[in-house]
Design a protein around this motif. Sequence first.
Motif, mmCIF file in Angstrom:
data_model
loop_
_atom_site.group_PDB
_atom_site.id
_atom_site.type_symbol
_atom_site.label_atom_id
_atom_site.label_comp_id
_atom_site.label_asym_id
_atom_site.label_seq_id
_atom_site.Cartn_x
_atom_site.Cartn_y
_atom_site.Cartn_z
ATOM 1 N N LEU A 239 8.666 -4.003 -3.694
ATOM 2 C CA LEU A 239 7.728 -3.376 -2.768
ATOM 3 C C LEU A 239 7.498 -1.913 -3.100
ATOM 4 N N LEU A 242 4.422 -0.959 -4.831
ATOM 5 C CA LEU A 242 3.149 -1.067 -4.115
ATOM 6 C C LEU A 242 2.843 0.182 -3.294
ATOM 7 N N ARG A 243 3.666 1.214 -3.445
ATOM 8 C CA ARG A 243 3.526 2.398 -2.600
ATOM 9 C C ARG A 243 2.123 3.003 -2.677
ATOM 10 N N ARG A 249 -0.490 -3.992 -0.718
ATOM 11 C CA ARG A 249 0.609 -4.017 0.251
ATOM 12 C C ARG A 249 0.162 -4.658 1.562
ATOM 13 N N ASN A 250 -1.077 -4.400 1.984
ATOM 14 C CA ASN A 250 -1.586 -4.985 3.219
ATOM 15 C C ASN A 250 -1.604 -6.512 3.130
ATOM 16 N N ASP A 253 1.916 -7.895 3.324
ATOM 17 C CA ASP A 253 2.429 -7.840 4.700
ATOM 18 C C ASP A 253 1.807 -8.928 5.568
ATOM 19 N N PRO A 263 8.467 -9.145 3.704
ATOM 20 C CA PRO A 263 7.663 -8.726 2.548
ATOM 21 C C PRO A 263 8.452 -8.812 1.244
ATOM 22 N N ILE A 267 7.143 -10.773 -2.134
ATOM 23 C CA ILE A 267 6.956 -10.132 -3.434
ATOM 24 C C ILE A 267 7.818 -10.799 -4.492
#
Length: 337
Positions: A239, A242-243, A249-250, A253, A263, A267
């Motif tokens: 994760l 994905l920052r 990321r949306n 989630d 999450p 991933i």
Amino acid sequence: MTDATFTPRVFSGIKPSGGLTLGNYLGAIKRFVGMQGQMETLYCVVDLHAITVWQDPVELRHATREVAAGYLAAGLDPAQSILFNQARVSQHAELGWIFNCVARVGWMNRMTQFKDKAGANAEQVSLGLYAYPSLMAADILLYHATHVPVGEDQKQHVELTRDIAAKFNHDYKVDFFPQTIPVIDGPATRVMNLRDGTKKMSKSGESDMERINMRDDADTIAKKFKKAKTDPAALPDTLDELRDRPEARNLIDIYAALSDATPEAVITEFAGAGWGRFKPALADLAVDRLAPISNEMTRLMDDPAEIDRILTDGADRARAIAAPILSRTAEIVGLLR
């Protein structure tokens, strides 16, 4: 009633303005349903909050029933939870006025949601829009609610609720209102726009492709996810990677929330996958979870009398809790009733 005795109790609500979206479902309704049976639960359609901006009366009544239909279709059981609309319980407005006299102007001036909604037109908006956080505090404290499931963007309002409760208790030298706990947990408590992952999914966005509406049919749900904005890169192993990829990321989630997974688990499952694999999987999952809710909402909306019956019954049960709390509040304040 013993002032310091607080039954574990949940209260939360959704405003009936525009249609329900996936953000309302994952960020609120799904969590509401999950809390049933854990403690006493009250869920409200907060129609008094809706009129802080002008609403067409016919559309407001429709939207109020539609939110109630969304609750019911998603699995909220009116035998287990108390479901009602705010305007049927006049004690909300009465306690709201008392709290207007407890809350401080400086506290209201710090409310970021008012600044966001009012923008450059702050002098032209209604007094209700400015003061509605104190009505929200009244909604919660009218039932001595100890827990409030909210999104991150509403946490400030629960903190204000705690401030109002503390000041009331201090000013009148009582231990009457509880220090309510905001419940913010799980993936996708804040669902973002399908076209811009830096913006919250909104009922009022410019394009219908930005959001999943809870009344969308299966084909529309699948189409919107398959066309959701992403980036060229494959999904990474962690994760953290994905920052700086908000759209990716949306979607991760959302998948996690719909599948009741973390999450991290999602991933791991899709690490290295391209969007040609992930998006169809997400679309299929979303259709499986959401299309039955959409179909049930349509069925319920075809029987508005049944929705009104449920809301009326819920209001009677809510009033039975609210009336003695308001009466005791008035007695503490010194009001003759």
